[in-house]
Design a protein around this motif. Structure first.
Motif, PDB file in Angstrom:
ATOM      1  N   ASN A 262     -40.928-115.238   6.956  1.00  0.00           N
ATOM      2  CA  ASN A 262     -40.367-116.185   7.910  1.00  0.00           C
ATOM      3  C   ASN A 262     -38.849-116.292   7.757  1.00  0.00           C
ATOM      4  OD1 ASN A 262     -39.588-119.219   8.466  1.00  0.00           O
ATOM      5  ND2 ASN A 262     -41.357-118.752   9.739  1.00  0.00           N
ATOM      6  N   SER A 263     -38.370-116.304   6.519  1.00  0.00           N
ATOM      7  CA  SER A 263     -36.929-116.412   6.264  1.00  0.00           C
ATOM      8  C   SER A 263     -36.200-115.167   6.763  1.00  0.00           C
ATOM      9  CB  SER A 263     -36.666-116.593   4.766  1.00  0.00           C
ATOM     10  OG  SER A 263     -37.469-117.633   4.236  1.00  0.00           O
ATOM     11  N   VAL A 264     -36.827-114.009   6.545  1.00  0.00           N
ATOM     12  CA  VAL A 264     -36.252-112.732   6.987  1.00  0.00           C
ATOM     13  C   VAL A 264     -36.139-112.712   8.510  1.00  0.00           C
ATOM     14  CG1 VAL A 264     -36.908-110.293   7.258  1.00  0.00           C
ATOM     15  CG2 VAL A 264     -36.822-111.315   4.982  1.00  0.00           C
ATOM     16  N   LEU A 265     -37.182-113.157   9.190  1.00  0.00           N
ATOM     17  CA  LEU A 265     -37.151-113.173  10.662  1.00  0.00           C
ATOM     18  C   LEU A 265     -36.015-114.062  11.158  1.00  0.00           C
ATOM     19  CD1 LEU A 265     -40.976-113.286  11.522  1.00  0.00           C
ATOM     20  CD2 LEU A 265     -39.365-111.418  11.962  1.00  0.00           C
ATOM     21  N   GLN A 266     -35.877-115.232  10.525  1.00  0.00           N
ATOM     22  CA  GLN A 266     -34.817-116.167  10.929  1.00  0.00           C
ATOM     23  C   GLN A 266     -33.434-115.548  10.715  1.00  0.00           C
ATOM     24  OE1 GLN A 266     -35.473-120.054  11.275  1.00  0.00           O
ATOM     25  NE2 GLN A 266     -33.615-119.687  12.467  1.00  0.00           N
ATOM     26  N   LEU A 267     -33.225-114.967   9.539  1.00  0.00           N
ATOM     27  CA  LEU A 267     -31.915-114.366   9.237  1.00  0.00           C
ATOM     28  C   LEU A 267     -31.588-113.242  10.217  1.00  0.00           C
ATOM     29  CD1 LEU A 267     -31.981-114.119   5.327  1.00  0.00           C
ATOM     30  CD2 LEU A 267     -30.330-115.417   6.692  1.00  0.00           C
ATOM     31  N   LEU A 268     -32.579-112.401  10.488  1.00  0.00           N
ATOM     32  CA  LEU A 268     -32.341-111.265  11.386  1.00  0.00           C
ATOM     33  C   LEU A 268     -31.996-111.749  12.791  1.00  0.00           C
ATOM     34  CD1 LEU A 268     -35.262-108.908  10.273  1.00  0.00           C
ATOM     35  CD2 LEU A 268     -32.810-108.500   9.923  1.00  0.00           C
ATOM     36  N   GLN A 269     -32.779-112.703  13.289  1.00  0.00           N
ATOM     37  CA  GLN A 269     -32.529-113.216  14.640  1.00  0.00           C
ATOM     38  C   GLN A 269     -31.152-113.842  14.745  1.00  0.00           C
ATOM     39  OE1 GLN A 269     -36.146-115.432  14.894  1.00  0.00           O
ATOM     40  NE2 GLN A 269     -37.253-113.688  15.748  1.00  0.00           N
ATOM     41  N   ASP A 270     -30.792-114.627  13.708  1.00  0.00           N
ATOM     42  CA  ASP A 270     -29.512-115.333  13.758  1.00  0.00           C
ATOM     43  C   ASP A 270     -28.321-114.389  13.586  1.00  0.00           C
ATOM     44  OD1 ASP A 270     -31.057-117.493  14.086  1.00  0.00           O
ATOM     45  OD2 ASP A 270     -30.572-118.457  12.186  1.00  0.00           O
ATOM     46  N   HIS A 271     -28.562-113.174  13.112  1.00  0.00           N
ATOM     47  CA  HIS A 271     -27.456-112.227  12.951  1.00  0.00           C
ATOM     48  C   HIS A 271     -27.512-111.116  13.986  1.00  0.00           C
ATOM     49  CE1 HIS A 271     -26.992-114.499   9.274  1.00  0.00           C
ATOM     50  NE2 HIS A 271     -25.751-114.066   9.256  1.00  0.00           N
ATOM     51  N   GLY A 272     -28.208-111.379  15.065  1.00  0.00           N
ATOM     52  CA  GLY A 272     -28.141-110.495  16.222  1.00  0.00           C
ATOM     53  C   GLY A 272     -28.966-109.221  16.141  1.00  0.00           C
ATOM     54  N   TYR A 273     -29.872-109.153  15.160  1.00  0.00           N
ATOM     55  CA  TYR A 273     -30.734-107.973  15.108  1.00  0.00           C
ATOM     56  C   TYR A 273     -31.792-108.058  16.200  1.00  0.00           C
ATOM     57  CZ  TYR A 273     -28.835-106.601  10.582  1.00  0.00           C
ATOM     58  OH  TYR A 273     -28.006-106.200   9.565  1.00  0.00           O
ATOM     59  N   LYS A 274     -32.223-106.904  16.653  1.00  0.00           N
ATOM     60  CA  LYS A 274     -33.359-106.854  17.577  1.00  0.00           C
ATOM     61  C   LYS A 274     -34.634-106.903  16.747  1.00  0.00           C
ATOM     62  CE  LYS A 274     -34.714-104.430  21.387  1.00  0.00           C
ATOM     63  NZ  LYS A 274     -35.076-103.092  21.805  1.00  0.00           N
ATOM     64  N   VAL A 275     -35.453-107.913  16.995  1.00  0.00           N
ATOM     65  CA  VAL A 275     -36.638-108.135  16.167  1.00  0.00           C
ATOM     66  C   VAL A 275     -37.876-108.214  17.056  1.00  0.00           C
ATOM     67  CG1 VAL A 275     -37.727-109.696  14.512  1.00  0.00           C
ATOM     68  CG2 VAL A 275     -35.248-109.459  14.513  1.00  0.00           C
ATOM     69  N   GLU A 276     -38.929-107.572  16.628  1.00  0.00           N
ATOM     70  CA  GLU A 276     -40.201-107.670  17.354  1.00  0.00           C
ATOM     71  C   GLU A 276     -41.323-108.003  16.378  1.00  0.00           C
ATOM     72  OE1 GLU A 276     -40.714-103.920  19.349  1.00  0.00           O
ATOM     73  OE2 GLU A 276     -39.042-104.293  20.748  1.00  0.00           O
ATOM     74  N   THR A 277     -42.125-109.024  16.705  1.00  0.00           N
ATOM     75  CA  THR A 277     -43.358-109.263  15.951  1.00  0.00           C
ATOM     76  C   THR A 277     -44.494-108.865  16.884  1.00  0.00           C
ATOM     77  OG1 THR A 277     -43.375-111.565  16.654  1.00  0.00           O
ATOM     78  CG2 THR A 277     -42.453-111.136  14.509  1.00  0.00           C
ATOM     79  N   ARG A 278     -45.135-107.786  16.520  1.00  0.00           N
ATOM     80  CA  ARG A 278     -46.160-107.191  17.401  1.00  0.00           C
ATOM     81  C   ARG A 278     -47.005-106.218  16.585  1.00  0.00           C
ATOM     82  NH1 ARG A 278     -44.848-101.888  17.953  1.00  0.00           N
ATOM     83  NH2 ARG A 278     -42.674-101.253  18.154  1.00  0.00           N
TER      84      ARG A 278
END
Ligand SMILES: *Cc1c(COP(=O)(O)O)cnc(C)c1O
Length: 355
Positions: A262-278
């Motif tokens: 969860n922390s990794v997802l938050q950090l990635l999203q907040d730093h502009g990475y393209k993230v997919e949970t699928r």
């Protein structure tokens, strides 16, 4: 929920064992701090809450947790901040999760004051056991298990909730190699995969041993229905980077909802990475590898935070990952999370708390 007595009785150890420990060379998981917290549930409520010297809890062989595995646990760490004070990382999330695990195994919830106040008081009392950031961290193990002496298969009416801790050295996790196998399944839809239930880990021992015999460190777990969708690796959540997009399986009930994930997802999203949970299939990863689009793969969990994946065995071939030094995403996450968890970098999320 039953309101617990907040009063925690403290029975301190006569003589600390700390002086016998070399904090610069701590054997992993075998050295336990002076004290533990013990709370007992019976007659429909939580009774005594006590901090006492770490040691055996006598029990009969008929207790239902030993026979039928009605037991859940948590794993968290205290780090020593630059100020010298011990700090915790998102302890409320561990509190919430142990009660989700408990609910799945028909166990009563641990009241918040017993978990949180008990945890804080225990860490304060054993604060000398928290290694410096360079030396490692204090691993914290909350645990709840059924104590009825009864051999019928039913939910117990009595429980022990305890917290014990052990100092651990710095986790220089080597990159791991994983075997994606269709022979064994960690969790099925409707099962206990999303709970930190003790039995899940016993069931993983044999596949783990077989993977090791083939030269891999751990299993890359695939889903139980189609045996192609990737779920977790070992006892970590798993992430892939393909075409600059970070992908992790979505939570379907078979995957443990990791706090590091969860922390990794938050950090990635907040730093502009393209993230997919699928859903991500092993064939998609294999194809991306063949086409040179697989950039990174890593596991996440409290023990090592970020663990690089070096290779994945599947269908008779090895999917190999780029050299660790070339991995932008996982290296950045590893540094950032370490700095936040040890209080060395400002924490905009309120994840880090004193005791
Ligand atoms: C504990 C655990 C994780 C990681 O959870 P964290 O909260 O990040 O430590 C992942 N998978 C499994 C199976 C686990 O038991």
């Amino acid at each position: 929920m039953e309101v617990a007595q907040t009063h925690i009785k403290v029975q301190p150890i006569a003589e600390s064992r700390l002086s016998q420990i070399d904090m610069n060379d701590i054997p992993f998981g075998r050295v336990f701090s002076d004290h533990m917290l013990v709370a007992r549930y019976r007659d429909g409520k939580w009774q005594e809450v006590q901090i006492e010297p770490y040691g055996p809890l006598p029990m009969a062989p008929s207790v239902s947790s030993l026979n039928y595995g009605q037991a859940v646990f948590e794993g968290m760490k205290a780090h020593r901040a630059p100020s010298g004070a011990p700090v915790l990382f998102r302890p409320q999330d561990n509190f919430r999760r142990i009660n989700q695990s408990a609910a799945r195994l028909c166990m009563p919830p641990v009241p918040e004051d017993i978990f949180m106040d008990g945890l804080r008081e225990l860490i304060r009392l054993d604060s000398a056991w928290v290694p410096s950031a360079e030396q490692g961290a204090l691993y914290i193990r909350p645990l709840m298990f059924a104590t009825d002496e009864y051999i019928g298969v039913k939910a117990s009416e009595s429980y022990i909730f305890c917290i014990f801790t052990c100092p651990v050295g710095p986790y220089y996790a080597e990159p791991v190699s994983l075997l994606a196998s269709k022979d064994y399944v960690r969790a099925a839809i409707g099962g206990t995969g999303s709970a930190k239930a003790a039995g899940n880990y016993a069931a993983a021992l044999l596949p783990d041993r077989l993977a090791k015999a083939q030269g891999y460190n751990n299993i890359l777990w695939l889903d139980g229905r189609e045996q192609q969708y990737i779920e977790e690796c070992g006892t970590m959540n798993v992430f892939f980077v393909i075409d600059d997009t970070v992908i992790t399986p979505r939570l379907t009930g078979t995957i443990l909802p990791g706090i590091t994930r969860n922390s990794v997802l938050q950090l990635l999203q907040d730093h502009g990475y393209k993230v997919e949970t699928r859903p991500i299939s092993i064939y998609e990863v294999q194809e991306a590898f063949h086409e040179g689009r697989l950039q990174d793969a890593f596991g996440t969990g409290t023990a090592a935070t970020i663990t690089h994946i070096a290779r994945i065995g599947f269908g008779g071939e090895d999917i190999t990952l780029p050299a660790v030094a070339e991995r932008k995403v996982s290296n950045w996450l590893k540094d950032t999370l370490y700095q936040i968890r040890t209080g060395q970098q400002s924490d905009p999320y309120g994840w880090v708390e004193g005791v």
